[in-house]
Design an enzyme around this catalytic site. Structure first.
Site, PDB file in Angstrom:
ATOM      1  CG  HIS A  46      -0.276   1.581   7.976  1.00 44.76           C
ATOM      2  ND1 HIS A  46      -1.072   2.630   7.575  1.00 44.76           N
ATOM      3  CD2 HIS A  46       0.314   1.097   6.853  1.00 44.76           C
ATOM      4  CE1 HIS A  46      -0.960   2.764   6.255  1.00 44.76           C
ATOM      5  NE2 HIS A  46      -0.118   1.856   5.799  1.00 44.76           N
ATOM      6  CG  HIS A  91       4.481   2.733   5.017  1.00 44.66           C
ATOM      7  ND1 HIS A  91       4.199   3.728   4.122  1.00 44.66           N
ATOM      8  CD2 HIS A  91       3.368   1.950   5.072  1.00 44.66           C
ATOM      9  CE1 HIS A  91       2.962   3.572   3.661  1.00 44.66           C
ATOM     10  NE2 HIS A  91       2.437   2.492   4.224  1.00 44.66           N
ATOM     11  CD  GLU A  92       2.951  -1.804   5.644  1.00 46.87           C
ATOM     12  OE1 GLU A  92       1.990  -2.208   6.333  1.00 46.87           O
ATOM     13  OE2 GLU A  92       2.808  -1.227   4.563  1.00 46.87           O
TER      14      GLU A  92
HETATM   15 ZN   LIG Z   1       0.560   1.798   3.863  1.00 50.30          ZN
END
Ligand SMILES: [Zn+2]
Length: 387
Positions: A135, A130-131
């Site tokens: 992103h 996710h990170e």
């Molecule tokens: Zn996030």
């Protein structure tokens, strides 16, 4: 030991070397993993800006809430050109989720056992993806003040329509300034989907030490956690104003909708009656369809990410059930340290409201009366989440 100040908070933490090493390995594989995302290479940054990804165990956190991780800076124009940095707050993650079977709502008995066993390892994989690749992926097409483009205008096409792209960001615009109220939900949704999508990758799983049958369990529990989180997310929807109060929860609800709409029995959501005779719900996921129906739904959705979401009638009824079965709010009771002679002692407290208040008033003895009064008034705040 690391000290950090992120307005409006500050914390002291110790680096978790084992987990940081696995995250570093994921960073080193980013150049191989990013091209596997379902968009053309032109939609990816020209060069991957290798971020720093560290896992920390928090010793003390001072602020209005405790995040489970931080991706900084939050300004995407800076992320695009200068790069970014991630920290995962490992011990916050470890206590943030239920491991008590009777508190695990909306799951079948067998799924509860699997959830308890595989929740931590699967969450570690999801958080890393996710990170870092969520992103951290994607390029903003920009025309700068001088009129220069950062992409080939005559060749970059929309993968859906095959037509040349016809709009782009101008000057210092970013998704945050253009998408206003849905900007953060949109970006969180993208990051969560990247996690679901890339956790199916055997290379990713082996970076985190999961092979064979164990790897299958990690994937299953990660997807199961997401669909259940989508359901729990309804708590953060306000029907009166038709608005969401929390970006991550809206994102997970949207993902649940996408997986339900994928059909073919991938996700089943039933309204049931609990042993107490009151409304309940049950959510199941067909593990044999994750790599086929599920993967292709997330692949299409990642490419699109255009869905706007409002809770429909059935979901509003379910929301009542979610609130009815809501678990008591979790409290983070933080330890203190005290110097005794030559050594430092850790002072621990019981995991209760009383323990929490003791921890605070012993930490701030000069203001203890005021701190205690404020704590007794504390409003219900959102669950810890990623920034
Ligand atoms: Zn996030």
């Amino acid at each position: 030991m690391l000290m950090s100040v992120l307005p409006p908070s500050g914390f002291v933490a110790v680096v978790n070397k084992g987990m940081s090493a696995r995250f570093a390995k994921l960073v080193n594989s980013a150049e191989v993993l990013l091209p596997q995302l379902p968009w053309p290479p032109a939609f990816e940054k020209d060069g991957f800006l290798r971020p720093d990804f560290t896992s920390l165990d928090v010793l003390t956190f001072a602020g209005s809430g405790i995040p489970a991780g931080i991706n900084i800076p939050n300004y995407d124009d800076i992320r695009q050109t200068e790069g970014f940095k991630n920290v995962s707050l490992g011990n916050v993650l470890a206590v943030a989720y239920s491991t008590q079977k009777d508190k695990l709502t909306f799951l079948e008995e067998n799924d509860k056992d699997l959830y308890i066993k595989w929740k931590s390892p699967s969450f570690e994989v999801q958080v890393g993806l996710h990170e870092l690749l969520g992103h951290g992926s994607g390029k903003l097409f920009v025309q700068d003040e001088k009129g220069n483009f950062n992409f080939e205008r005559k060749s970059v096409c929309n993968p859906e329509t095959g037509e040349l792209i016809s709009s782009w960001y101008k000057g210092s615009e970013t998704w945050d300034s253009k998408f206003s109220t849905i900007a953060s939900s949109y970006e969180e949704c993208r990051a969560e989907c990247v996690g679901l999508y890339l956790c199916l990758n055997t290379e990713v799983l082996s970076i985190f030490g999961h092979e064979g049958a164990d790897a299958d369990e990690v994937v299953y529990v990660n997807w199961l956690t997401m669909v259940r989180a989508g359901l729990l997310g309804l708590e953060f929807y306000t029907p009166e104003s038709k608005s969401w109060r929390q970006a991550h929860m809206q994102a997970r609800f949207v993902i649940l909708r996408v997986l339900l709409e994928a059909g073919e029995g991938l996700v089943t959501l039933q309204e049931t009656k609990g042993a107490d005779g009151r409304p309940d719900a049950l959510i199941t996921l067909d593990r044999s369809k994750i790599h086929t129906v599920g993967k292709s739904a997330i692949q299409r959705f990642l490419c699109k990410l255009q869905v706007t979401s409002t809770g429909s009638h059935d979901f509003l009824r379910l929301r009542e059930t979610i609130l009815l079965r809501k678990e008591a709010r979790k409290m983070f009771v933080q330890a203190n340290t005290r110097v005794k002679g030559e050594s430092v002692e850790l002072v621990d407290y019981e995991g209760s409201a009383a323990g929490l208040i003791c921890s605070f008033i012993e930490r701030f003895p000069d203001d203890s009366a005021e701190v205690e009064a404020q704590l007794l008034e504390l409003n219900n705040r959102d669950a810890p989440c990623w920034c």
